[in-house]
Design a protein around this motif. Structure first.
Motif, PDB file in Angstrom:
ATOM      1  N   PHE A   1       0.833  -1.202   0.000  1.00 54.93           N
ATOM      2  CA  PHE A   1       0.000   0.000   0.000  1.00 54.93           C
ATOM      3  C   PHE A   1       0.868   1.251   0.000  1.00 54.93           C
ATOM      4  O   PHE A   1       0.536   2.238  -0.677  1.00 54.93           O
ATOM      5  N   ALA A   2       1.983   1.232   0.711  1.00 62.31           N
ATOM      6  CA  ALA A   2       2.899   2.382   0.713  1.00 62.31           C
ATOM      7  C   ALA A   2       3.443   2.631  -0.695  1.00 62.31           C
ATOM      8  O   ALA A   2       3.533   3.786  -1.137  1.00 62.31           O
ATOM      9  N   ALA A   3       3.808   1.570  -1.397  1.00 68.60           N
ATOM     10  CA  ALA A   3       4.271   1.725  -2.784  1.00 68.60           C
ATOM     11  C   ALA A   3       3.145   2.260  -3.657  1.00 68.60           C
ATOM     12  O   ALA A   3       3.360   3.152  -4.492  1.00 68.60           O
ATOM     13  N   PHE A   4       1.936   1.727  -3.479  1.00 67.83           N
ATOM     14  CA  PHE A   4       0.773   2.189  -4.238  1.00 67.83           C
ATOM     15  C   PHE A   4       0.530   3.674  -3.969  1.00 67.83           C
ATOM     16  O   PHE A   4       0.253   4.447  -4.887  1.00 67.83           O
ATOM     17  N   PHE A   5       0.664   4.063  -2.715  1.00 66.22           N
ATOM     18  CA  PHE A   5       0.471   5.459  -2.327  1.00 66.22           C
ATOM     19  C   PHE A   5       1.523   6.346  -2.996  1.00 66.22           C
ATOM     20  O   PHE A   5       1.206   7.420  -3.512  1.00 66.22           O
ATOM     21  N   GLY A   6       2.775   5.893  -3.006  1.00 65.60           N
ATOM     22  CA  GLY A   6       3.841   6.655  -3.659  1.00 65.60           C
ATOM     23  C   GLY A   6       3.590   6.829  -5.146  1.00 65.60           C
ATOM     24  O   GLY A   6       3.759   7.924  -5.699  1.00 65.60           O
ATOM     25  N   VAL A   7       3.197   5.743  -5.790  1.00 62.52           N
ATOM     26  CA  VAL A   7       2.848   5.817  -7.216  1.00 62.52           C
ATOM     27  C   VAL A   7       1.660   6.762  -7.384  1.00 62.52           C
ATOM     28  O   VAL A   7       1.615   7.567  -8.322  1.00 62.52           O
ATOM     29  N   GLY A   8       0.721   6.680  -6.458  1.00 62.99           N
ATOM     30  CA  GLY A   8      -0.453   7.548  -6.512  1.00 62.99           C
ATOM     31  C   GLY A   8      -0.103   9.016  -6.417  1.00 62.99           C
ATOM     32  O   GLY A   8      -0.745   9.863  -7.050  1.00 62.99           O
ATOM     33  N   ILE A   9       0.924   9.327  -5.640  1.00 63.96           N
ATOM     34  CA  ILE A   9       1.356  10.728  -5.542  1.00 63.96           C
ATOM     35  C   ILE A   9       1.854  11.223  -6.903  1.00 63.96           C
ATOM     36  O   ILE A   9       1.496  12.310  -7.345  1.00 63.96           O
TER      37      ILE A   9
END
Length: 131
Positions: free
Chosen positions: A14-22
């Motif tokens: 989820f942290a990676a997904f969040f980073g990509v989301g940023i």
């Protein structure tokens, strides 16, 4: 080899997904603001243009960095597109409701909409697109 608990793996994912989301959100919001403020475009179509551009970046980065998927592109792309289409429709629906029915300012409306669509997208991509 260290074994990572399922919960820790989920948090890291989820942290990676969040980073990509940023990264995708910078593109999305950049286009939204540029179109609304720079060309007086209506916020709903402007946010949808931004959504598509951010989605293209999101596919490439999430496939590699978040999910590490080995699913062939010919399968993953149509699945990603279907999940993105639902997200696109959710974005349209919430932005329309917030800006038209509730007369909310477009940026706060987009922030709430982004949170809703982000949760949908993470779960759908994890369970189906890149599984």
């Amino acid at each position: 080899m260290q074994v990572i608990s399922p919960f820790r793996h989920l948090v890291r994912q989820f942290a990676a997904f969040f980073g990509v989301g940023i990264v995708a959100a910078i593109i999305h919001y950049g286009l939204l603001i540029a179109l609304v403020e720079g060309t007086a475009a209506h916020p709903v179509p402007a946010t949808l243009v931004g959504y598509v551009a951010g989605g293209l970046v999101s596919y490439a980065l999430n496939r590699r960095h978040t999910y590490g998927s080995a699913r062939p592109h010919r399968e993953a792309t149509w699945r990603f597109a279907l999940v993105a289409l639902v997200g696109f429709l959710l974005t349209w629906g919430f932005m329309h409701a917030f800006t038209e029915w509730l007369a909310a300012p477009y940026l706060p409306a987009q922030l709430v909409t982004t949170g809703i669509v982000m949760l949908w997208s993470f779960l759908a991509h994890k369970a189906w697109t890149f599984a």
